[in-house]
Scaffold this motif. Structure first.
Motif, PDB file in Angstrom:
ATOM      1  N   ARG A 544       0.818  -1.212   0.000  1.00 20.13           N
ATOM      2  CA  ARG A 544       0.000   0.000   0.000  1.00 20.13           C
ATOM      3  C   ARG A 544       0.855   1.267   0.000  1.00 20.13           C
ATOM      4  O   ARG A 544       0.585   2.232   0.724  1.00 20.13           O
ATOM      5  CB  ARG A 544      -0.952   0.006   1.189  1.00 20.13           C
ATOM      6  N   GLY A 545       1.913   1.216  -0.795  1.00 17.97           N
ATOM      7  CA  GLY A 545       2.765   2.384  -0.955  1.00 17.97           C
ATOM      8  C   GLY A 545       3.804   2.590   0.124  1.00 17.97           C
ATOM      9  O   GLY A 545       4.601   3.519   0.044  1.00 17.97           O
ATOM     10  N   VAL A 546       3.798   1.731   1.155  1.00 21.41           N
ATOM     11  CA  VAL A 546       4.775   1.852   2.246  1.00 21.41           C
ATOM     12  C   VAL A 546       5.870   0.810   2.042  1.00 21.41           C
ATOM     13  O   VAL A 546       5.585  -0.382   1.859  1.00 21.41           O
ATOM     14  CB  VAL A 546       4.102   1.655   3.618  1.00 21.41           C
ATOM     15  N   ARG A 547       7.112   1.241   2.076  1.00 19.42           N
ATOM     16  CA  ARG A 547       8.253   0.353   1.865  1.00 19.42           C
ATOM     17  C   ARG A 547       8.973   0.122   3.190  1.00 19.42           C
ATOM     18  O   ARG A 547       9.335   1.067   3.888  1.00 19.42           O
ATOM     19  CB  ARG A 547       9.204   0.938   0.822  1.00 19.42           C
ATOM     20  N   THR A 548       9.176  -1.143   3.528  1.00 21.82           N
ATOM     21  CA  THR A 548       9.831  -1.495   4.784  1.00 21.82           C
ATOM     22  C   THR A 548      10.852  -2.604   4.546  1.00 21.82           C
ATOM     23  O   THR A 548      10.708  -3.404   3.611  1.00 21.82           O
ATOM     24  CB  THR A 548       8.807  -1.983   5.822  1.00 21.82           C
ATOM     25  N   PRO A 549      11.879  -2.692   5.394  1.00 27.45           N
ATOM     26  CA  PRO A 549      12.844  -3.791   5.270  1.00 27.45           C
ATOM     27  C   PRO A 549      12.176  -5.130   5.591  1.00 27.45           C
ATOM     28  O   PRO A 549      11.282  -5.204   6.438  1.00 27.45           O
ATOM     29  CB  PRO A 549      13.919  -3.459   6.308  1.00 27.45           C
ATOM     30  N   GLN A 550      12.613  -6.169   4.917  1.00 28.80           N
ATOM     31  CA  GLN A 550      12.119  -7.518   5.189  1.00 28.80           C
ATOM     32  C   GLN A 550      13.266  -8.501   5.014  1.00 28.80           C
ATOM     33  O   GLN A 550      14.117  -8.326   4.143  1.00 28.80           O
ATOM     34  CB  GLN A 550      10.962  -7.882   4.259  1.00 28.80           C
ATOM     35  N   LEU A 551      13.280  -9.545   5.838  1.00 28.74           N
ATOM     36  CA  LEU A 551      14.297 -10.579   5.746  1.00 28.74           C
ATOM     37  C   LEU A 551      13.707 -11.784   5.014  1.00 28.74           C
ATOM     38  O   LEU A 551      12.705 -12.348   5.460  1.00 28.74           O
ATOM     39  CB  LEU A 551      14.770 -11.024   7.136  1.00 28.74           C
TER      40      LEU A 551
END
Length: 685
Positions: A544-551
């Motif tokens: 939804r347009g939000v970018r976050t780090p992911q492992l």
């Protein structure tokens, strides 16, 4: 743990610092330094570069003969067949050379054999059919190197054959007009890692009077085939794929544009990962489901409306493929739980779909950490097999050692195909498992190579995005693998119809999302609150347009206790391994610990010439006497510093320490210790 061993690259603070001073971000510098990049010039050579890094096609054996024969066919108006394979490499190779020759004015028939009815490679029936259609020249792409009898048959029909391939050669080469394959023993081409589409591109460049224009026109197809066939991302494959990814960002082929749109990649930054895991499987699905002609039509069409229809069909075929694959995979897992197969997985069934067993073999190899061989047994008692390797075990070599049991085989070190009669399958299974166990003893396939240990605060969106400068990733330049230690599992949920595991991890006050594909929490022994070390690909999740780090997890292991961690760091120090700044700080004793241990030794001495005790007993006694936390590594470091400065003599006999006290003259300054100075330099970065 999925991997028997985690190999963490040595920490090289001086190299990392040099890269950071040159303006490279910290996480990117850490990964590059972990891979032995020492200075900014080396970094620029890896991170930059273009098509100027390609070799001359004419350096390839028989390329002159191949180009000359095709030119004569074009000039004489002959009908040429481009004969490919039904995987992504074969499809892109076929479309590349077909489109190129048609633009040269040629009469060209693209031909890909039916996976179910014809199988892999050139066959007699196809040669006869093409002859009946007026074909006088067959150019193979991504196949043909083992088609000895088939080439002879084509010659009897009056059809010339030019072979372009990239698979390993057997003892005897086909008697074709030209055999172009960098794996030929007598070929002096400087790079063997080209995909089939790379060799086809080289042929087009050799034919053309403007090879640079050919490169720019077809780099997109070459990139897709090279990535999908898991070719090494070294040498000329790097600039070739980089050019192709740039071209895919602005697709000129209406078919590729439609497929990118249908796959949800339109307008997004394309990488080797998105091509390999999103775009390529949709092209591959057409061949696996026996409808490779749909992908060929998609990549050759000039009709946008038809391209959209074909893209939808490919995506639907991919969903069907995933469903069938999942059923077969679960069936195999159930079998192996009842009857485990050490060394190698070798399974057969008459009801399996021939087009998907290769993917199942890949998943089984990953799950059970060994090579996997899947055989679809036919009604005629002949089985068609697909196999995938684990680590760097060479499948082609294994199959060569079993050639007396096989009707035929071919492929690469990491992926291959073969045919076998039902009555020979038990003996083949026994010999393959024996060969796999022998190969595993001599290789390091069970080890996971980790580029750097990181802290949670290092994993920002910006830092992860900077790693993409290392693209394209692949063999020789793998996707960066990082490690996070001591993370606490906050929660876990099965997703993707129970196939995957989504986790929420907490590390030093930072919350991180993680995904573990083809994993089960119960199978891994995970519970909320347990502490783990995580090995992972860093990636960016967009929702939804939000970018976050992911492992993207590759493996998990129980986190070591504090005492185990301290001991491991000390052992690393003793081996001369590169310490991180945090590890160096953790090893440094305090002044109070030096004082407490010295007083403890003096009280133990009590007029004796030597004190004999274990390090653990000394650490406990010193900690109690000084009211400190017991830290074995600090006690051992204090003793080493005392010995270095001449305060004690120190000998080790297994677990026992023998400590003597030489006469002293004057005061001794511990701050002058080389050991302490070096640790402080590392600790200060």
């Amino acid at each position: 743990m999925k991997f028997t061993q985690w190999n963490i690259a040595p920490f090289r603070p001086e190299h990392r610092a040099a890269l950071e001073r040159a303006g490279l971000p910290a996480l990117l510098s850490a990964v590059l330094a972990g891979r032995g990049v020492e200075d900014p010039d080396q970094a620029r050579a890896l991170l930059e570069g273009g098509g100027e890094g390609l070799h001359d096609p004419m350096e390839m054996k028989d390329m002159d003969r191949a180009a000359d024969r095709v030119r004569r066919a074009l000039a004489a108006g002959e009908t040429v067949a481009v004969y490919g394979d039904y995987d992504v490499d074969g499809i892109t190779s076929t479309c590349l050379l077909t489109d190129f020759l048609r633009r040269c004015g040629g009469q060209v028939i693209p031909y890909i054999p039916d996976r179910m009815g014809e199988g892999y490679g050139l066959n007699r029936e196809a040669a006869a059919l093409l002859k009946a259609q007026g074909v006088s020249l067959i150019v193979t792409v991504d196949c043909g190197i083992t088609a000895v009898e088939e080439v002879d048959f084509a010659a009897e029909l009056g059809v010339d054959v030019v072979i372009t391939d990239h698979h390993e050669c057997k003892d005897r080469l086909p008697r074709a007009w030209a055999v172009v394959d960098p794996w030929r023993p007598d070929c002096g081409y400087p790079f063997r890692g080209l995909a089939g589409v790379g060799v086809a591109l080289k042929l087009a460049m050799a034919i053309s009077s403007n090879p640079r224009a050919v490169l720019e026109e077809y780099a997109d197809l070459a990139a897709v085939g090279t990535i999908a066939d898991v070719m090494p991302m070294t040498d000329e494959n790097r600039p070739l794929v980089r050019l192709g990814l740039e071209a895919l960002a602005r697709p000129r082929r209406v078919g590729l544009a439609a497929l990118l749109r249908e796959a949800g990649l339109e307008g997004k930054t394309l990488s080797s990962v998105s091509v390999g895991y999103t775009l390529a499987p949709r092209i591959n699905a057409s061949g696996r489901m026996g409808m490779a002609h749909l992908a060929v039509e998609l990549l050759l069409t000039q009709d946008s409306l038809r391209a959209g229809e074909l893209a939808q069909q490919l995506c639907q075929l991919n969903r069907e493929r995933q469903s069938i694959e999942g059923e077969i995979f679960q069936q195999c897992v159930d079998w192996l739980e009842r009857e485990p197969q050490p060394g190698a997985v070798v399974l057969s069934d008459p009801g399996w779909h021939q087009g998907v067993v290769g993917i199942v073999a890949s998943r089984l190899a990953e799950k059970y950490a060994c090579p996997a061989f899947m055989v679809c047994m036919g009604e005629d008692g002949v089985g068609k097999g697909s196999c995938r390797s684990w680590g760097n075990i060479n499948l082609f070599r294994m199959l060569s050692g079993c050639a007396d049991l096989l009707e035929g085989f071919g492929g690469h070190a990491l992926a291959a195909g073969f045919t076998v009669r039902a009555e020979r399958l038990p003996e083949l299974s026994r010999r393959l498992r024996e060969a796999a166990r022998e190969a595993a003893r001599n290789q390091t396939g069970g080890a996971l190579e980790i580029d750097a240990a990181v802290q949670p605060q290092d994993l920002t969106v910006e830092a992860i995005q900077a790693l993409e400068r290392m693209e394209p990733w692949g063999g020789g330049n793998p996707r960066p693998v990082l490690m996070l230690s001591g993370a606490v599992v906050q929660s876990m949920t099965q997703v993707g119809r129970g196939r995957h595991l989504k986790l929420r991890l907490e590390a030093r006050g930072t919350l991180l999302d993680a995904i573990f594909f083809s994993a089960d929490g119960g199978e891994l022994g995970l519970t909320p609150g347990c502490r783990v070390d995580a090995a992972f690909y860093p990636q960016i999740n967009e929702f939804r347009g939000v970018r976050t780090p992911q492992l993207q997890l590759l493996d998990l292991r129980p986190a070591m206790t504090r005492a185990q961690t301290e001991r491991a760091v000390y052992e690393k120090y003793c081996r001369g391994g590169g310490l991180t700044a945090e590890e160096a700080r953790s090893l440094l004793p305090t002044r109070a610990e030096f004082v407490s241990l010295w007083r403890c030794l003096q009280s133990r001495r009590a007029g004796q010439e030597a004190v004999e005790d274990t390090a653990s007993h000394l650490a406990r006694a010193s900690a109690r006497a000084g009211g400190q936390r017991e830290t074995l590594s600090h006690t051992l470091l204090c003793l080493e510093v005392f010995a270095e400065r001449g305060l004690i003599g120190l000998r080790r006999r297994q677990d026992t320490l023998s400590i003597t006290f030489p006469p002293l003259e004057g005061k001794v300054d511990l701050e002058e210790s080389r050991i302490l100075r070096r640790l402080r330099e590392i600790a200060e970065g």
